[in-house]
Design an enzyme around this catalytic site. Structure first.
Site, PDB file in Angstrom:
ATOM      1  N   HIS A 123      -5.515  -9.060  -9.600  1.00 41.73           N
ATOM      2  CA  HIS A 123      -5.474 -10.287  -9.041  1.00 41.73           C
ATOM      3  C   HIS A 123      -6.652 -11.103  -9.880  1.00 41.73           C
ATOM      4  O   HIS A 123      -6.586 -12.477  -9.736  1.00 41.73           O
ATOM      5  CB  HIS A 123      -5.629 -10.619  -7.690  1.00 41.73           C
ATOM      6  CG  HIS A 123      -4.624  -9.694  -6.708  1.00 41.73           C
ATOM      7  ND1 HIS A 123      -3.065 -10.132  -7.155  1.00 41.73           N
ATOM      8  CD2 HIS A 123      -4.373  -8.843  -5.854  1.00 41.73           C
ATOM      9  CE1 HIS A 123      -2.646  -9.582  -6.324  1.00 41.73           C
ATOM     10  NE2 HIS A 123      -3.091  -8.724  -5.619  1.00 41.73           N
ATOM     11  N   ASP A 161       2.324  -2.258  -8.342  1.00 43.93           N
ATOM     12  CA  ASP A 161       1.888  -2.608  -7.067  1.00 43.93           C
ATOM     13  C   ASP A 161       2.981  -3.658  -6.179  1.00 43.93           C
ATOM     14  O   ASP A 161       3.527  -4.193  -6.936  1.00 43.93           O
ATOM     15  CB  ASP A 161       0.466  -3.268  -7.121  1.00 43.93           C
ATOM     16  CG  ASP A 161      -0.378  -3.548  -6.027  1.00 43.93           C
ATOM     17  OD1 ASP A 161      -1.134  -2.590  -5.853  1.00 43.93           O
ATOM     18  OD2 ASP A 161       0.100  -4.547  -5.219  1.00 43.93           O
ATOM     19  N   HIS A 163       2.152  -6.370  -4.723  1.00 40.75           N
ATOM     20  CA  HIS A 163       1.779  -7.623  -5.124  1.00 40.75           C
ATOM     21  C   HIS A 163       1.861  -7.986  -6.621  1.00 40.75           C
ATOM     22  O   HIS A 163       1.394  -7.156  -7.372  1.00 40.75           O
ATOM     23  CB  HIS A 163       0.378  -7.859  -4.540  1.00 40.75           C
ATOM     24  CG  HIS A 163       0.095  -7.555  -2.884  1.00 40.75           C
ATOM     25  ND1 HIS A 163      -0.409  -6.438  -2.638  1.00 40.75           N
ATOM     26  CD2 HIS A 163       0.612  -8.217  -1.922  1.00 40.75           C
ATOM     27  CE1 HIS A 163      -0.272  -6.136  -1.229  1.00 40.75           C
ATOM     28  NE2 HIS A 163       0.126  -7.547  -0.906  1.00 40.75           N
ATOM     29  N   ASP A 244       1.008   0.630  -2.712  1.00 40.57           N
ATOM     30  CA  ASP A 244       1.094  -0.184  -1.589  1.00 40.57           C
ATOM     31  C   ASP A 244       2.735  -0.647  -1.138  1.00 40.57           C
ATOM     32  O   ASP A 244       3.139  -1.239  -0.465  1.00 40.57           O
ATOM     33  CB  ASP A 244       0.222  -1.268  -1.287  1.00 40.57           C
ATOM     34  CG  ASP A 244       0.100  -1.975  -2.534  1.00 40.57           C
ATOM     35  OD1 ASP A 244       0.765  -1.791  -3.598  1.00 40.57           O
ATOM     36  OD2 ASP A 244      -0.800  -3.144  -2.706  1.00 40.57           O
TER      37      ASP A 244
END
Length: 302
Positions: A123, A161, A163, A244
């Site tokens: 990120h 991931d 996200h 995740d």
């Protein structure tokens, strides 16, 4: 029996601590390393911390100096979802050292590698920390790979991931020498990663709703890998290896199991036999489940 995959880490990555109740906790790495060392007999290596040189390929000096200043002053909350403590700058340098050592290992033909570091990175923007991330580890890895001798010109980044790696996409979407694939939950944090976001034709986003059968996620990511690598063979494959997306993670709603990561890994090795794989730990907030997913992934790399 195959040799174990080398695992690169640094103890300062455990010392980075955002505080009680934060999902991106030191326990994520403690549990993982304990399982890899005691149960799987992994070849765990602790290289020296890096200098700022690899980081400067991605982040401006002023930003890095500010991270160092905040950390050396005892730490502070940098924004709503990123906190630095007195060990955070050391964790950045230790983690970057692990990334560089893993790339050297793979570049010298000694096999695939897993980089067990934190905080995660996908990120992080050029000069903005975000989503638990301080620096963008996988883009630092890509830029370092491209300046090695002989250089790895074409870099494939696969981000599984849960996200979207908004920072990674922002840093590579204008560069056709890097192709970026991301499977991620949608709609979900950080709100980026639409399939219409194609960069210069080098971005392959797969936004998917939660709760689908795991086989659907597996098939969709693999379809993107085939599309991205048809007529374009990478010199190295970097994985933004978040775990995740596994069923039961508190910050995601996907349904993957450890065997699904193993399946992706085996297919990747078969499709790109000449491209070494260097995996970098991203998210995953159920520590025992993260350890299960990483163990399955590493076993499939052997």
């Amino acid at each position: 029996m195959s040799d174990p995959v080398a695992v690169f880490t640094h103890p300062d990555c455990v010392r980075h601590d955002p505080g009680p109740g934060e999902p991106e906790s030191p326990e994520r790495l403690r549990v993982l390393l304990k399982r890899l060392e005691s149960e799987l007999g992994a070849d765990v290596r602790i290289p020296a911390p890096a200098t700022a040189e690899p980081l400067l390929l991605v982040h401006p000096r002023e930003y890095l100096e500010e991270l160092k200043r905040v950390s050396e002053a005892g730490g502070a909350r940098l924004n709503l979802d990123v906190y630095a403590n007195e060990a955070s700058w050391d964790a950045v340098l230790g983690g970057t050292g692990a990334v560089v050592a893993a790339l050297d290992h793979a570049h010298e033909g000694r096999g695939h590698a897993f980089v067990a570091i934190r905080p995660p990175g996908h990120h992080a923007l050029v000069e903005t920390p975000m989503g638990f991330c301080l620096v963008n580890n996988v883009v630092v890895a890509a830029r370092w790979a491209q300046r090695m001798e002989p250089e790895w010109n074409r870099v494939l980044i696969i981000d599984w991931d849960v996200h979207h790696g908004n920072g990674t996409q922002a840093l590579v979407e204008t560069d056709p020498s890097i192709r970026y694939i991301s499977l991620h939950q949608w709609p979900w944090y950080p709100g980026t990663g639409r399939d219409s976001e194609r960069g210069v034709g080098n971005v392959f986003n797969l936004p998917r709703p939660p709760g689908l059968p795991a086989a659907r996620y597996v098939a969709d990511l693999w379809d993107a890998v085939e599309r991205a690598t048809t007529g374009w063979e990478p010199d190295v494959c970097l994985l933004s290896a978040g775990f995740d997306a596994m069923k039961g993670d508190p910050l995601g709603g996907f349904t993957l199991e450890p065997g699904d990561y193993a399946e992706w890994t085996r297919r990747l090795r078969d499709r790109l036999p000449e491209a070494p794989v260097v995996s970098l730990l991203e998210g995953g907030y159920n520590p025992p489940r993260v350890a299960e997913g990483v163990a399955a992934h590493i076993a499939a790399l052997c």
